[in-house]
Structures are given as C-alpha cells and as structure tokens.
Design a protein around this motif. Structure first.
Motif, short mmCIF file in Angstrom:
data_model
loop_
_atom_site.label_atom_id
_atom_site.label_comp_id
_atom_site.label_asym_id
_atom_site.label_seq_id
_atom_site.Cartn_x
_atom_site.Cartn_y
_atom_site.Cartn_z
N ARG A 61 0.82 -1.21 0.00
CA ARG A 61 0.00 0.00 0.00
C ARG A 61 0.86 1.27 0.00
O ARG A 61 0.55 2.23 -0.71
N ALA A 62 1.93 1.27 0.79
CA ALA A 62 2.77 2.46 0.88
C ALA A 62 3.39 2.81 -0.47
O ALA A 62 3.51 3.98 -0.83
N ALA A 63 3.77 1.79 -1.23
CA ALA A 63 4.43 2.02 -2.51
C ALA A 63 3.45 2.10 -3.68
O ALA A 63 3.66 2.85 -4.64
N GLN A 64 2.35 1.34 -3.61
CA GLN A 64 1.45 1.21 -4.75
C GLN A 64 0.12 1.92 -4.58
O GLN A 64 -0.65 2.03 -5.53
N GLY A 65 -0.16 2.42 -3.37
CA GLY A 65 -1.39 3.16 -3.15
C GLY A 65 -2.53 2.30 -2.65
O GLY A 65 -2.40 1.09 -2.43
N ASN A 66 -3.68 2.93 -2.48
CA ASN A 66 -4.88 2.28 -1.95
C ASN A 66 -5.37 1.20 -2.90
O ASN A 66 -5.67 1.46 -4.07
N LEU A 67 -5.46 -0.03 -2.40
CA LEU A 67 -5.88 -1.15 -3.24
C LEU A 67 -7.28 -0.96 -3.77
O LEU A 67 -7.58 -1.33 -4.91
N MET A 68 -8.17 -0.37 -2.97
CA MET A 68 -9.54 -0.16 -3.43
C MET A 68 -9.56 0.78 -4.65
O MET A 68 -10.33 0.56 -5.58
N GLU A 69 -8.71 1.79 -4.62
CA GLU A 69 -8.66 2.74 -5.72
C GLU A 69 -7.94 2.17 -6.95
O GLU A 69 -8.19 2.60 -8.07
N ASN A 70 -7.07 1.19 -6.71
CA ASN A 70 -6.28 0.62 -7.80
C ASN A 70 -6.75 -0.76 -8.22
O ASN A 70 -6.00 -1.51 -8.85
N ILE A 71 -7.98 -1.11 -7.90
CA ILE A 71 -8.45 -2.46 -8.14
C ILE A 71 -8.47 -2.80 -9.63
O ILE A 71 -8.13 -3.93 -10.04
N ASP A 72 -8.83 -1.86 -10.50
CA ASP A 72 -8.89 -2.16 -11.93
C ASP A 72 -7.51 -2.49 -12.49
O ASP A 72 -7.35 -3.47 -13.24
N THR A 73 -6.51 -1.68 -12.16
CA THR A 73 -5.16 -1.92 -12.67
C THR A 73 -4.56 -3.19 -12.06
O THR A 73 -3.82 -3.92 -12.73
N THR A 74 -4.89 -3.45 -10.80
CA THR A 74 -4.38 -4.66 -10.15
C THR A 74 -4.98 -5.90 -10.79
O THR A 74 -4.28 -6.89 -11.05
N CYS A 75 -6.27 -5.87 -11.08
CA CYS A 75 -6.92 -7.00 -11.74
C CYS A 75 -6.35 -7.22 -13.14
O CYS A 75 -6.13 -8.37 -13.56
N LYS A 76 -6.09 -6.15 -13.85
CA LYS A 76 -5.51 -6.26 -15.20
C LYS A 76 -4.15 -6.95 -15.13
O LYS A 76 -3.84 -7.83 -15.94
N ALA A 77 -3.34 -6.55 -14.16
CA ALA A 77 -2.02 -7.16 -14.01
C ALA A 77 -2.13 -8.65 -13.68
O ALA A 77 -1.35 -9.46 -14.19
N LEU A 78 -3.10 -9.02 -12.86
CA LEU A 78 -3.26 -10.43 -12.50
C LEU A 78 -3.80 -11.26 -13.66
O LEU A 78 -3.46 -12.44 -13.79
N ARG A 79 -4.63 -10.67 -14.49
CA ARG A 79 -5.10 -11.40 -15.67
C ARG A 79 -3.96 -11.66 -16.65
O ARG A 79 -3.90 -12.72 -17.28
N GLU A 80 -3.07 -10.68 -16.77
CA GLU A 80 -1.96 -10.81 -17.71
C GLU A 80 -0.84 -11.70 -17.19
O GLU A 80 -0.13 -12.33 -17.97
N ASP A 81 -0.67 -11.76 -15.89
CA ASP A 81 0.38 -12.57 -15.28
C ASP A 81 -0.20 -13.23 -14.03
O ASP A 81 -0.01 -12.76 -12.92
N THR A 82 -0.91 -14.32 -14.24
CA THR A 82 -1.65 -14.96 -13.15
C THR A 82 -0.75 -15.85 -12.31
O THR A 82 -0.06 -16.73 -12.85
N PRO A 83 -0.73 -15.65 -11.01
CA PRO A 83 0.12 -16.47 -10.13
C PRO A 83 -0.48 -17.86 -9.92
O PRO A 83 -1.63 -18.12 -10.27
N ASP A 84 0.32 -18.73 -9.32
CA ASP A 84 -0.19 -20.04 -8.94
C ASP A 84 -1.14 -19.93 -7.75
O ASP A 84 -2.10 -20.71 -7.64
N ILE A 85 -0.86 -18.96 -6.87
CA ILE A 85 -1.64 -18.81 -5.64
C ILE A 85 -1.99 -17.35 -5.41
O ILE A 85 -1.11 -16.48 -5.50
N LEU A 86 -3.25 -17.07 -5.15
CA LEU A 86 -3.72 -15.74 -4.76
C LEU A 86 -4.10 -15.77 -3.30
O LEU A 86 -4.89 -16.63 -2.89
#
Length: 269
Positions: free
Chosen positions: A43-68
């Motif tokens: 959060r300190a480096a990337q900001g409020n997760l609620m406000e960044n949910i769209d960009t965070t979801c996009k990143a996870l769709r493009e590079d999906t981890p084994d475990i969330l």
C-alpha cells in the motif's frame, strides 16, 4: 534438502494483498522461506488497493500467479450508524471477489491454482459493534464456499481461513480494550501466518483458528439465540467503551493494552 511439506510451495508464484501488515509480513517471509516466489501488494508504494483495483486485476489477468492470497482488510469497532460500510464492504469483500475473478480464467485454463481468502471468526460469530466487518467477512465465507463448490473438479482450489483476534496494530484501540475487558485471546501474528501457510500446503478448504471460538461458531449456527444471550455482556461493555465521556480514559488504557484499532485501517498496513 527440503522436507516434503515444503515442496508444495517450492517454486510456486504467489500474489498477496495486505502483505505489509501484522500478519502479512511474517506470512510473506514464511512463504519465501518455503521456496515461493512472492509478489506482495504494498500500500505504501502502490497506493490504496480499493482505488487501484482495476489496474491490479488487469495485471493479475496478464500474469496470473499459482496462488492468490486475499489478506488485506479493515475493521471498525463502533455503533452501526457511525461505520463506513462502503469502505468495510469494499476492501473486505468486493476487492477479494474482484481479484478472484481476475485470476480465474488462467487458472481454469491450466487446470490448477489456489485461491486463499483470509476471513475472520467474526464472520462466523457476528459481534456487536462490528456490524460492517461481520457482514463483509460472513459474505467472504459464503463467497468462498460457493466458489469452491463451483470449481470442484477443475484443479483450482479455494481456501477460507478464519483467524480469531490477532496481536497486531489492527487490535489496538477501543475494540482491543473490549478484548482485554472480556478476556479474549489474541494470537501471535507469526503463529497465524504459519497456520495459513500450512493450510495452503495441506490443501485444507476451511480452517478456523482458535478454541473456544470454533465451538461458539458451531453453536451460533444451530442455536443463535443462546449466543445472543451470551454476548449481552460484550454488548454492554462495548457501549461503556464507546461512551464519549470515556474517550479520554480509554485512550490512556489503549496505550498499554495492544489490541484492536477503532478506525478503519488495513490489518495488513
């Protein structure tokens, strides 16, 4: 040579929200010690997760981890009419749901993956003065159960882990004072982190941490009226703590009683 238990995490990619908080820090360290490649939302480096949910979801769709691992959350001990339900429900429930949606397509396609939702025993034993948190965490439990059943046979597993009170910055303040006055046990963050990591390795679908909390959760499911009566004392103590005239005295006690915070704050911040 690593033991067999640790092999389940060895080489796995993991995305963790709330990774800089009281449970998050030891959990990330433990996952890395067991061989996982961890990406931690900071959060300190990337900001409020609620406000960044769209960009965070996009990143996870493009590079999906084994475990969330959905660990980020906030709490608020207060009268129902004074709680910020938008924030409580968004971060504790809607954000994990959105992140799950982001990773599911790739996990379904490759036939493997683990989704780990960190709930709370409050979601199973709804406590007075924690209405927003209880609603969101009970919703996360229901979502996790439904999604696990939907994904049966796909190779994608869903885990719901419900800790009881934990000795973190989230557990300081008025609700922590309630814990102190009612004798609630607070687990060490590193112990909870170990239970989470173990549950992932053992592929345990539903983990409830703490006794007698597990018993009361069962009792609440079958005899809620009995639990209503049992929690009247907690409600009365909570009302006393929340009295405006007690605010100064509570602040003094809070300085020496490290428990739960009263303001909405990430329990991983």
């Amino acid at each position: 040579m690593k033991d067999n238990a640790n092999m389940l995490l060895d080489g796995k990619t993991v995305f963790v929200t709330g990774a800089t908080g009281g449970i998050g820090v030891p959990l990330v360290n433990l996952l890395r010690a067991r061989g996982a490649d961890v990406v931690a939302y900071n959060r300190a480096a990337q900001g409020n997760l609620m406000e960044n949910i769209d960009t965070t979801c996009k990143a996870l769709r493009e590079d999906t981890p084994d475990i969330l691992i959905n660990l980020a959350g906030i709490n608020d001990f207060n009268h129902a009419e004074n709680q910020d339900y938008d924030a409580l429900v968004t971060l504790n429930l809607l954000v994990p749901m959105r992140l799950c949606q982001a990773v599911l397509p790739a996990m379904r396609t490759r036939g493997s993956g683990q989704i780990v939702n960190i709930g709370s025993m409050v979601g199973l034993i709804a406590l007075p003065h924690m209405t927003g948190y209880a609603a969101a965490k009970s919703g996360l439990k229901g979502f996790s159960d439904a999604l696990r059943r939907e994904l049966a046979g796909t190779g994608v597993t869903v885990h719901h882990i419900a800790p009881r009170a934990v000795h973190t910055s989230m557990n300081s303040g008025k609700a922590g004072l309630l814990n102190h006055r009612t004798g609630v046990t607070e687990d060490a963050p590193q112990d909870v982190a170990r239970k989470i990591a173990d549950a992932i390795e053992r592929n345990e679908p539903d983990v409830r941490i703490g006794w007698p909390e597990r018993f009361f959760a069962l009792l609440n499911a079958v005899m809620p009226a009995m639990v209503d009566k049992g929690l009247r004392k907690n409600a009365a103590i909570g009302e006393d703590i929340l009295k405006p005239e007690n605010a100064h005295a509570n602040a003094k006690v809070t300085m020496i009683v490290p428990n739960r915070d009263t303001t909405p704050r990430s329990h991983n911040a």
